[in-house]
Scaffold this motif. Structure first.
Motif, mmCIF file in Angstrom:
data_model
loop_
_atom_site.group_PDB
_atom_site.id
_atom_site.type_symbol
_atom_site.label_atom_id
_atom_site.label_comp_id
_atom_site.label_asym_id
_atom_site.label_seq_id
_atom_site.Cartn_x
_atom_site.Cartn_y
_atom_site.Cartn_z
ATOM 1 N N CYS A 104 60.182 15.939 -65.572
ATOM 2 C CA CYS A 104 59.545 17.026 -64.826
ATOM 3 C C CYS A 104 59.318 18.273 -65.687
ATOM 4 O O CYS A 104 58.601 19.185 -65.267
ATOM 5 N N VAL A 122 61.735 21.026 -55.459
ATOM 6 C CA VAL A 122 62.042 20.599 -54.089
ATOM 7 C C VAL A 122 62.160 19.083 -54.062
ATOM 8 O O VAL A 122 61.203 18.367 -54.368
ATOM 9 N N ARG A 123 63.321 18.618 -53.697
ATOM 10 C CA ARG A 123 63.610 17.187 -53.680
ATOM 11 C C ARG A 123 62.976 16.532 -52.455
ATOM 12 O O ARG A 123 63.217 16.945 -51.316
ATOM 13 N N THR A 124 62.162 15.510 -52.662
ATOM 14 C CA THR A 124 61.538 14.798 -51.551
ATOM 15 C C THR A 124 62.378 13.615 -51.097
ATOM 16 O O THR A 124 62.292 13.191 -49.949
ATOM 17 N N GLU A 125 63.176 13.074 -52.022
ATOM 18 C CA GLU A 125 63.992 11.907 -51.687
ATOM 19 C C GLU A 125 65.190 11.848 -52.612
ATOM 20 O O GLU A 125 65.094 12.166 -53.799
ATOM 21 N N GLU A 153 64.081 26.891 -48.917
ATOM 22 C CA GLU A 153 63.166 25.753 -48.861
ATOM 23 C C GLU A 153 63.978 24.478 -48.658
ATOM 24 O O GLU A 153 64.825 24.125 -49.488
ATOM 25 N N GLY A 155 65.350 20.992 -49.025
ATOM 26 C CA GLY A 155 65.236 20.064 -50.139
ATOM 27 C C GLY A 155 65.334 20.723 -51.503
ATOM 28 O O GLY A 155 65.404 20.027 -52.521
ATOM 29 N N ALA A 156 65.343 22.066 -51.550
ATOM 30 C CA ALA A 156 65.491 22.749 -52.838
ATOM 31 C C ALA A 156 66.879 22.457 -53.393
ATOM 32 O O ALA A 156 67.859 22.371 -52.652
ATOM 33 N N ASN A 194 56.642 26.070 -55.776
ATOM 34 C CA ASN A 194 57.510 24.919 -55.546
ATOM 35 C C ASN A 194 56.891 23.687 -56.197
ATOM 36 O O ASN A 194 55.669 23.490 -56.130
ATOM 37 N N SER A 196 57.516 19.519 -56.189
ATOM 38 C CA SER A 196 58.272 18.437 -55.563
ATOM 39 C C SER A 196 58.623 17.365 -56.597
ATOM 40 O O SER A 196 57.902 17.146 -57.568
ATOM 41 N N TYR A 197 59.749 16.717 -56.381
ATOM 42 C CA TYR A 197 60.178 15.630 -57.259
ATOM 43 C C TYR A 197 61.069 14.685 -56.467
ATOM 44 O O TYR A 197 61.629 15.045 -55.430
ATOM 45 N N GLU A 198 61.192 13.481 -56.963
ATOM 46 C CA GLU A 198 62.090 12.507 -56.359
ATOM 47 C C GLU A 198 63.326 12.388 -57.233
ATOM 48 O O GLU A 198 63.223 12.137 -58.439
#
Length: 306
Positions: A104, A122-125, A153, A155-156, A194, A196-198
């Motif tokens: 990332c 921000v974590r998506t999963e 936020e 999932g942050a 923000n 997003s990342y997994e």
């Protein structure tokens, strides 16, 4: 040439440190035009993490810097030390277990080049977290956003980045002993984006956050960002007063004296004492934070820098 500091907190990560370093170096080698510094903060590890960090430092002394704590002070303190000692134009905070993917980093640097000053990942999963932690994480963010004027936020994570200007603000103005750096980063202002990342699978070991530590973190965060629990006493007092007025009206209207019944009296007393002790506990938590701040002990103690 702009300098980028990767701040990596380490606590008993002997099984994954070499993998983290290998993967990170592969990513950084493919990003031209930057000077990179990898700043490891060893948060009082009791395994061989310190020895491995010394080895990594000897192999790459130009890039790797190691800060050794005298004992374990916690993840927040480790990030705070990294913030204090990093000298990059851009600072990227991440963990050493590879759940914060180094891949990332190019996206983060691209956001900086496009004008971003604060970046929240921000974590998506997060498959490693399990159902309970994922559910409680959602509840935590929902609760703090309801109780506080600050916005968190959902999932942050502790995977975030900032430019030099907001880093200076955090270094000099956010020095509480009880802190939630992730929350400060999200509410410090500046030009924020923000990404997003997994979350990747943990490379080795297991999470160091037990249920008790997560509960403590939740309480400390609420205390840091909200005074609503202190005001709960006002509403509890008003509710109790209203309940008392209803009992007076009932007594006068029925002319039967106080409502009879042992069970009724016991239930009312238990309820009122429960409310009272909860409020005392809330006040005690805030007093404990004030006491900690007044003692003004160091956030961390450094044993060695190499």
């Amino acid at each position: 040439m702009k300098k980028v500091s990767l701040i990596v907190s380490v606590y008993n990560e002997e099984k994954g440190l070499r993998d983290f370093t290998r993967v990170t170096k592969e990513v950084l080698s493919g990003i031209p035009g930057y000077e990179f510094q990898v700043l490891f903060v060893n948060d009082g590890s009791t395994d061989k993490s310190g020895e491995i960090l010394s080895e990594l430092r000897s192999v790459d002394p130009d890039t790797v810097k190691v800060i050794e704590f005298s004992r374990n002070f916690g993840h927040e303190a480790a990030m705070c030390a990294g913030l204090d000692y990093a000298d990059g134009d851009f600072l990227i905070f991440m963990d050493a277990d590879l759940q914060h993917p180094p891949k990332c980093i190019p996206r983060i640097l691209s956001a900086f080049e496009n004008g971003a000053e604060v970046i929240s990942m921000v974590r998506t999963e997060n498959k490693d977290a399990g159902l309970i932690k994922n559910v409680t994480s959602g509840l935590f963010y929902g609760l703090i956003n309801k109780l506080s004027t600050a916005h968190m936020e959902p999932g942050a994570s502790d995977f975030f980045a900032m430019a030099k200007a907001p880093a200076e603000v955090l270094r000099h103005n956010f020095r509480e002993k009880i802190r939630f750096l992730r929350g400060y980063v999200q509410n410090i202002g500046f030009n924020k984006v923000n990404i997003s990342y997994e979350a990747a699978p943990r490379v080795a070991g297991e999470s160091h956050y037990s249920i008790a530590k997560l509960w403590r973190l939740c309480i400390n965060t609420i205390v840091c960002f909200s005074d609503v629990p202190l005001k709960a006493g006002i509403f509890a007092g008003l509710l109790s007063g209203l309940f008392g007025i209803i009992l007076i009206i009932y007594t006068l209207a029925t002319r039967q004296g106080a409502p009879g019944g042992y069970a009724t009296i016991v239930i009312v007393l238990c309820f009122m004492f429960a409310v009272l002790f909860v409020l005392l506990g809330i006040i005690g938590q805030y007093i404990a934070v004030i006491y900690t701040e007044l003692k003004d002990r160091p956030i961390y103690i450094i044993k060695d820098i190499r």
